[in-house]
Design a protein around this motif. Structure first.
Motif, PDB file in Angstrom:
ATOM      1  N   ASP A 206       1.236  -1.165   0.519  1.00  0.00           N
ATOM      2  CA  ASP A 206       0.164  -0.116   0.318  1.00  0.00           C
ATOM      3  C   ASP A 206       1.076   1.318  -0.117  1.00  0.00           C
ATOM      4  N   PRO A 207       1.341   2.331  -1.137  1.00  0.00           N
ATOM      5  CA  PRO A 207       1.353   3.725  -1.332  1.00  0.00           C
ATOM      6  C   PRO A 207       1.612   4.578  -0.195  1.00  0.00           C
ATOM      7  N   THR A 208       0.693   4.537   0.552  1.00  0.00           N
ATOM      8  CA  THR A 208       0.341   5.004   1.660  1.00  0.00           C
ATOM      9  C   THR A 208       0.821   4.754   2.671  1.00  0.00           C
ATOM     10  N   THR A 209       0.727   3.695   3.182  1.00  0.00           N
ATOM     11  CA  THR A 209       1.469   2.500   4.719  1.00  0.00           C
ATOM     12  C   THR A 209       2.687   3.085   3.613  1.00  0.00           C
ATOM     13  N   VAL A 210       3.195   2.953   3.079  1.00  0.00           N
ATOM     14  CA  VAL A 210       4.864   2.637   3.162  1.00  0.00           C
ATOM     15  C   VAL A 210       5.225   4.511   3.084  1.00  0.00           C
ATOM     16  N   LEU A 211       4.456   4.878   2.776  1.00  0.00           N
ATOM     17  CA  LEU A 211       5.153   6.599   2.773  1.00  0.00           C
ATOM     18  C   LEU A 211       4.953   7.119   4.020  1.00  0.00           C
ATOM     19  N   LYS A 212       4.383   5.972   4.892  1.00  0.00           N
ATOM     20  CA  LYS A 212       4.392   6.766   6.576  1.00  0.00           C
ATOM     21  C   LYS A 212       5.878   5.890   6.836  1.00  0.00           C
ATOM     22  N   SER A 223       8.764  16.490  -1.665  1.00  0.00           N
ATOM     23  CA  SER A 223       8.391  16.096  -2.871  1.00  0.00           C
ATOM     24  C   SER A 223       7.975  15.052  -2.394  1.00  0.00           C
ATOM     25  N   LEU A 224       8.393  14.321  -1.609  1.00  0.00           N
ATOM     26  CA  LEU A 224       7.628  13.156  -0.757  1.00  0.00           C
ATOM     27  C   LEU A 224       6.412  13.671   0.185  1.00  0.00           C
ATOM     28  N   SER A 225       6.435  14.481   0.534  1.00  0.00           N
ATOM     29  CA  SER A 225       6.115  14.345   1.373  1.00  0.00           C
ATOM     30  C   SER A 225       4.789  15.124   1.061  1.00  0.00           C
ATOM     31  N   ASN A 226       4.897  15.892  -0.043  1.00  0.00           N
ATOM     32  CA  ASN A 226       3.812  16.753  -0.627  1.00  0.00           C
ATOM     33  C   ASN A 226       3.442  16.422  -1.567  1.00  0.00           C
ATOM     34  N   LEU A 227       3.534  16.144  -2.724  1.00  0.00           N
ATOM     35  CA  LEU A 227       3.316  15.650  -4.078  1.00  0.00           C
ATOM     36  C   LEU A 227       3.990  13.753  -4.205  1.00  0.00           C
ATOM     37  N   ALA A 228       3.850  13.480  -3.248  1.00  0.00           N
ATOM     38  CA  ALA A 228       3.825  11.946  -3.709  1.00  0.00           C
ATOM     39  C   ALA A 228       2.350  11.518  -2.888  1.00  0.00           C
ATOM     40  N   PRO A 229       1.603  11.586  -2.528  1.00  0.00           N
ATOM     41  CA  PRO A 229       0.301  11.278  -1.133  1.00  0.00           C
ATOM     42  C   PRO A 229      -0.576  11.746  -2.920  1.00  0.00           C
ATOM     43  N   ARG A 230      -0.250  12.837  -3.841  1.00  0.00           N
ATOM     44  CA  ARG A 230      -0.566  13.639  -4.869  1.00  0.00           C
ATOM     45  C   ARG A 230      -1.175  12.717  -5.990  1.00  0.00           C
ATOM     46  N   MET A 231       0.087  12.060  -6.436  1.00  0.00           N
ATOM     47  CA  MET A 231       0.230  10.570  -7.273  1.00  0.00           C
ATOM     48  C   MET A 231       0.405   9.595  -6.875  1.00  0.00           C
ATOM     49  N   ALA A 233      -3.228   9.457  -5.266  1.00  0.00           N
ATOM     50  CA  ALA A 233      -4.158  10.383  -5.216  1.00  0.00           C
ATOM     51  C   ALA A 233      -5.189  10.272  -6.806  1.00  0.00           C
ATOM     52  N   GLY A 234      -3.988  10.499  -7.671  1.00  0.00           N
ATOM     53  CA  GLY A 234      -4.383  10.473  -9.279  1.00  0.00           C
ATOM     54  C   GLY A 234      -4.526  12.117  -9.324  1.00  0.00           C
ATOM     55  N   GLN A 287       4.264  16.029 -11.138  1.00  0.00           N
ATOM     56  CA  GLN A 287       4.142  15.209 -10.180  1.00  0.00           C
ATOM     57  C   GLN A 287       3.540  13.542 -11.168  1.00  0.00           C
ATOM     58  N   ALA A 288       2.862  15.162 -12.569  1.00  0.00           N
ATOM     59  CA  ALA A 288       2.996  13.621 -13.930  1.00  0.00           C
ATOM     60  C   ALA A 288       3.847  12.765 -13.700  1.00  0.00           C
ATOM     61  N   LEU A 289       5.014  12.947 -14.020  1.00  0.00           N
ATOM     62  CA  LEU A 289       5.982  11.863 -13.800  1.00  0.00           C
ATOM     63  C   LEU A 289       5.564  10.592 -14.040  1.00  0.00           C
ATOM     64  N   PHE A 290       4.765  10.614 -12.527  1.00  0.00           N
ATOM     65  CA  PHE A 290       4.897   8.912 -12.175  1.00  0.00           C
ATOM     66  C   PHE A 290       3.728   8.644 -13.757  1.00  0.00           C
TER      67      PHE A 290
END
Length: 295
Positions: A206-212, A223-231, A233-234, A287-290
């Protein structure tokens, strides 16, 4: 000789009311300043006009009415036109005016504007920012400033309405060079953030859990804290446009070439973002690089 101004009585001009400039103008209005704005499409400035901003028909008309002029536009070509054009700021501002370009632009152009301003008894700073749309909205941008130290000291009370980390970097062009350092660091970091999330998904995590787990450790970054959640969430709406990031990377690589410096990480990041733009994502957020990596 520097002409001092009284911050509370200053008439402020702001050219460019996009993702960043709109919030900046709003902060000045909320602080009680008389604010004049210019944007190519008046309808896009309607919200600020309703808040009390005065819309002007050109950068030149704005410049003639303001003591301190901030600019936040897209590309170095825009900066050059706005400052050096026949109906631009330098041709129309009053002697003693303070000119603060917050666009991420060319260090060489910043020096040119600084020198031309001095010949007209005006005082220019290059003051690019970092912090994206969130930092602009919350008035906690990082602002990196080049120009004369005494001019920086005069303008600092106004910069403090926009940011919380405001650092004088040195002579004209130093702010832009510092912003290049910022963009170089972000470029490689963004590749790492995207690859980490794609890896997590492919591994069945689960990417959200990994992020924690990883955002507060050694891998942590803005970028990890602010843009990864946007990635996750789409959400690929622009806080900072892909097309503007490519522009910044080009400036950094051109500056590096002048210094005979190779930047392989930045070169790779630029090529990936150019592929992303070619696929129709130039107006998406960085973040669209995702999307490119997660094919």
């Amino acid at each position: 000789m520097i002409v001092a101004f009284i911050p509370s009585e200053t008439v402020i001009g702001l050219v460019g009311t996009g993702v960043m400039g709109k919030s900046m103008a709003g902060h000045f209005i909320q602080a009680g300043y008389e604010v004049h704005i210019y944007t190519r499409t008046k309808s896009k400035a309607q919200e600020l006009i309703e808040q009390g901003a005065h819309w002007e028909a050109s950068p030149g008309e704005l410049a003639g009415k303001c003591q301190v002029i901030f600019t936040m536009v897209g590309f170095p070509t825009d900066v050059e036109e706005i400052y050096l054009g026949a109906n631009g700021i330098l041709a129309n501002a009053q002697p003693g005016s303070y000119l603060v370009d917050m666009t991420t632009s060319s260090p060489i152009l910043a020096k040119r504007i600084y020198e031309e301003a001095l010949t007209r008894q005006m005082y220019a700073l290059d003051a690019p920012v970092s912090g994206g749309d969130i930092g602009a909205k919350e008035a906690r941008l990082s602002i990196m400033v080049g120009g004369a130290r005494d001019v920086f000291d005069e303008v600092l009370p106004l910069l403090e309405k926009l940011g919380t980390n405001i650092v004088y970097q040195g002579a004209a062009g130093s702010g832009q060079h510092t912003k290049m350092c910022n963009q170089i660091a972000i470029a490689s970091n963004m590749m790492g953030v995207v690859e980490a999330l794609v890896y997590a998904q492919k591994a069945g995590l689960d990417p959200t859990t990994v992020l924690k787990s990883i955002e507060t450790g050694a891998a942590g970054s803005w970028s990890l804290s602010n843009l990864a959640p946007r990635m996750i969430a789409g959400n690929f709406a622009p806080g900072f446009y892909v097309k503007h990031f490519i522009k910044d990377m080009k400036i950094a690589l051109e500056s590096a070439e002048e210094m005979k410096l190779e930047l392989p990480g930045l070169t790779l990041a630029k090529s990936l973002y150019e592929q992303l733009a070619a696929s129709g994502e130039e107006d998406s957020g960085t973040q669209a690089l995702f999307k490119l990596i997660n094919k």
